[in-house]
Design a protein around this motif. Structure first.
Motif, PDB file in Angstrom:
ATOM      1  N   GLN A   1       7.971  -7.247  -1.566  1.00  0.00           N
ATOM      2  CA  GLN A   1       8.727  -7.738  -2.719  1.00  0.00           C
ATOM      3  C   GLN A   1      10.228  -7.596  -2.472  1.00  0.00           C
ATOM      4  O   GLN A   1      11.016  -8.505  -2.764  1.00  0.00           O
ATOM      5  CB  GLN A   1       8.312  -6.973  -3.973  1.00  0.00           C
TER       6      GLN A   1
ATOM      7  N   GLU B   1       4.793   0.112  -9.229  1.00  0.00           N
ATOM      8  CA  GLU B   1       4.319  -0.713  -8.108  1.00  0.00           C
ATOM      9  C   GLU B   1       4.430   0.030  -6.779  1.00  0.00           C
ATOM     10  O   GLU B   1       5.481   0.553  -6.422  1.00  0.00           O
ATOM     11  CB  GLU B   1       5.144  -1.997  -8.040  1.00  0.00           C
TER      12      GLU B   1
ATOM     13  N   VAL C   1       6.375  -7.608 -12.007  1.00  0.00           N
ATOM     14  CA  VAL C   1       5.686  -6.596 -11.209  1.00  0.00           C
ATOM     15  C   VAL C   1       4.913  -5.649 -12.118  1.00  0.00           C
ATOM     16  O   VAL C   1       5.097  -5.626 -13.340  1.00  0.00           O
ATOM     17  CB  VAL C   1       6.683  -5.800 -10.341  1.00  0.00           C
TER      18      VAL C   1
END
Length: 266
Positions: free
Chosen positions: A13, A7, A3
């Motif tokens: 996710q 993020e 990632v």
């Protein structure tokens, strides 16, 4: 899962992480390239290890932009994964195949036929292509440059980037192509502008219903597993339909240009 630092697009996710554990009891870790460099090792059997446990799959949600590799630490983190026997998703070859320049080269005469033996099938695949042209110093590149400067509204200029917001359209094309150097221009390709048919639909934006003239783009997910020589799995794995206002040029969902939609088969 690899990632980006800080993020923001974290929810899907985490959904993958939750489903993997609930359905298969597979543990997933979210690490940046720098964290992979600092926390992972590769042993004599090419196993990628973290805290003594082998990593089976590295799923890249990072690594698609130059900003994802600000220092050698990030590059070395990527190299650590690539030189291990962990399955990379996508593989380095598939990652490169998604680059605009590779797509342009694959559209050249004879390239599709390298991978599809049946001439009729190859022709059907090729019939789906729009014009893709280099912008380098070759004869074709110079011809494409003149085409773009002469009729810019027929084309879109694309860099080697993903995620939306980087393409150049219309009157902005001559401004770009006449200000960058010949070397910089090699990093772009020229593509015929797709004239998709518009239709009326309702979008949900900021909790409100918005009636708009829209266009849609359907993408098909593929599942492909290979050891480099033998194909283990090659099948369709779902779809993604993106819809945006017809007057919006870009199409990224995360970038805020489009919305997730559902196809209605009639």
């Amino acid at each position: 899962m690899v990632v980006q630092p800080g993020e923001r697009n974290v929810y899907d996710q985490r959904f993958v992480e939750q489903r993997l554990w609930e359905r298969h009891h597979i543990k997933m870790l979210r690490l940046t390239f720098a964290e992979i460099h600092d926390q992972c090792t590769v042993d004599e059997n090419d196993r990628l290890l973290i805290d003594g446990q082998e990593v089976a799959v590295a799923y890249y949600r990072s690594g698609y932009a130059p900003t994802d590799f600000p220092t050698d630490t990030e590059w070395n983190g990527r190299w650590l994964v690539e030189k291990s026997r962990a399955i990379s998703v996508p593989s380095l070859a598939y990652h490169l195949a998604g680059c605009k320049k590779i797509q342009q080269v694959l559209a050249n005469p004879g390239q599709v036929e390298r991978f599809i033996d049946d001439a009729e099938t190859a022709a059907r695949v090729r019939s789906c292509f729009v014009g893709l042209y280099p912008l380098d110093n070759t004869n074709k590149g110079q011809q494409a440059l003149h085409m773009a400067l002469r009729e810019p509204h027929k084309y879109v200029v694309k860099p080697q980037r993903e995620g939306g917001g980087y393409n150049v359209y219309g009157d902005d094309i001559p401004q770009l192509l006449t200000t960058i150097s010949d070397e910089e221009r090699k990093g772009y390709i020229l593509m015929d502008l797709i004239q998709a048919p518009a239709f009326n639909s309702v979008l949900v934006r900021n909790g409100e219903l918005v009636l708009a003239s829209v266009v849609s783009e359907l993408g098909i997910y593929g599942i492909f597993v290979s050891d480099g020589k033998n194909v283990v799995v090659n099948k369709q794995g779902g779809h993604l339909l993106r819809t945006k206002a017809a007057d919006v040029r870009e199409g990224g969902v995360a970038a805020g240009f489009a919305v997730i939609d559902s196809p209605l088969l009639i």
